[in-house]
Write a protein that holds these residues in place. Sequence first.
Motif, mmCIF file in Angstrom:
data_model
loop_
_atom_site.group_PDB
_atom_site.id
_atom_site.type_symbol
_atom_site.label_atom_id
_atom_site.label_comp_id
_atom_site.label_asym_id
_atom_site.label_seq_id
_atom_site.Cartn_x
_atom_site.Cartn_y
_atom_site.Cartn_z
ATOM 1 N N TYR B 33 -51.143 -19.069 -86.030
ATOM 2 C CA TYR B 33 -52.214 -19.072 -87.030
ATOM 3 C C TYR B 33 -52.339 -17.701 -87.675
ATOM 4 N N TYR B 48 -51.725 -22.141 -90.869
ATOM 5 C CA TYR B 48 -51.302 -22.320 -89.499
ATOM 6 C C TYR B 48 -49.993 -23.100 -89.453
ATOM 7 N N SER B 94 -51.023 -20.397 -79.774
ATOM 8 C CA SER B 94 -51.470 -21.221 -78.652
ATOM 9 C C SER B 94 -50.401 -22.248 -78.338
ATOM 10 N N TYR B 95 -50.528 -22.869 -77.168
ATOM 11 C CA TYR B 95 -49.558 -23.874 -76.761
ATOM 12 C C TYR B 95 -50.268 -25.213 -76.639
ATOM 13 N N TYR B 96 -49.709 -26.212 -77.257
ATOM 14 C CA TYR B 96 -50.326 -27.534 -77.232
ATOM 15 C C TYR B 96 -49.273 -28.616 -77.127
ATOM 16 N N SER B 101 -54.768 -30.079 -72.801
ATOM 17 C CA SER B 101 -56.134 -30.091 -73.320
ATOM 18 C C SER B 101 -56.167 -29.566 -74.749
ATOM 19 N N TYR B 102 -56.972 -30.179 -75.566
ATOM 20 C CA TYR B 102 -57.134 -29.664 -76.922
ATOM 21 C C TYR B 102 -57.909 -28.360 -76.930
ATOM 22 N N ASN B 103 -58.365 -27.929 -75.768
ATOM 23 C CA ASN B 103 -59.096 -26.684 -75.695
ATOM 24 C C ASN B 103 -58.230 -25.485 -75.371
ATOM 25 N N SER B 104 -56.935 -25.588 -75.522
ATOM 26 C CA SER B 104 -56.066 -24.466 -75.204
ATOM 27 C C SER B 104 -56.504 -23.220 -75.970
ATOM 28 N N PRO B 105 -56.639 -22.091 -75.286
ATOM 29 C CA PRO B 105 -57.170 -20.894 -75.947
ATOM 30 C C PRO B 105 -56.173 -20.298 -76.928
ATOM 31 N N LEU B 106 -56.715 -19.638 -77.948
ATOM 32 C CA LEU B 106 -55.903 -18.871 -78.873
ATOM 33 C C LEU B 106 -55.701 -17.464 -78.322
ATOM 34 N N PHE B 108 -54.748 -13.783 -79.542
ATOM 35 C CA PHE B 108 -54.749 -13.023 -80.777
ATOM 36 C C PHE B 108 -53.965 -11.722 -80.647
#
Lengths: 113, 117
Positions: B33, B48, B94-96, B101-106, B108
Amino acid sequence: TQLLEQSPQFLSIQEGENLTVYCNSSSVFSSLQWYRQEPGEGPVLLVTVVTGGEVKKLKRLTFQFGDARKDSSLHITAAQPGDTGLYLCARNAGGTSYGKLTFGQGTILTVHP
Amino acid sequence: NAGVTQTPKFRILKIGQSMTLQCTQDMNHNYMYWYRQDPGMGLKLIYYSVGAGITDKGEVPNGYNVSRSTTEDFPLRLELAAPSQTSVYFCASSYYTVWSSYNSPLHFGNGTRLTVT
């Protein structure tokens, strides 16, 4: 655009005081993340809250997700100068837009020794 | 671990000049992103990418271009710099997967501070 409103925008306190930062939205969100950013660095994830009413603790930091999943709060107990920074809440933009996080405008916290 | 690396850290451009902000990550993350951060405005998503060869617009894409030829690199191009593009730019990754989970942290980078005068 689903807005996130953070309050207060600025907070200046003395070491040892308690504080609460709020993050509110007019719409329900499935999850919310809290980040902390120090000057000259990128934001770093503190916590993700997912379930309505959920409370998570990270040492002196307590995060709460509202029952209706429209609001969240961050409470710091006995603040220390090392807690100084910008606190940001963020939510997914919605639908299948994974990763398109919408950020609040942030709360700038200054803790004086 | 290097994580997300951005270069340069600082840059001053004259109006109308162009430049590329570099971003590379070594965590094998598929999502990357670009955000910009203006004072008191939080972070706004510019572009992104969900993987090499795939990019999409965010909230504020006008005046910017991106490409993603490899998993590691996600450069941001400013073609005709304008004063409104004065900001701090953050790259994140991030890794998805569909099983995560869709909550995977970014994660930076430390940002590029750009001034256009």
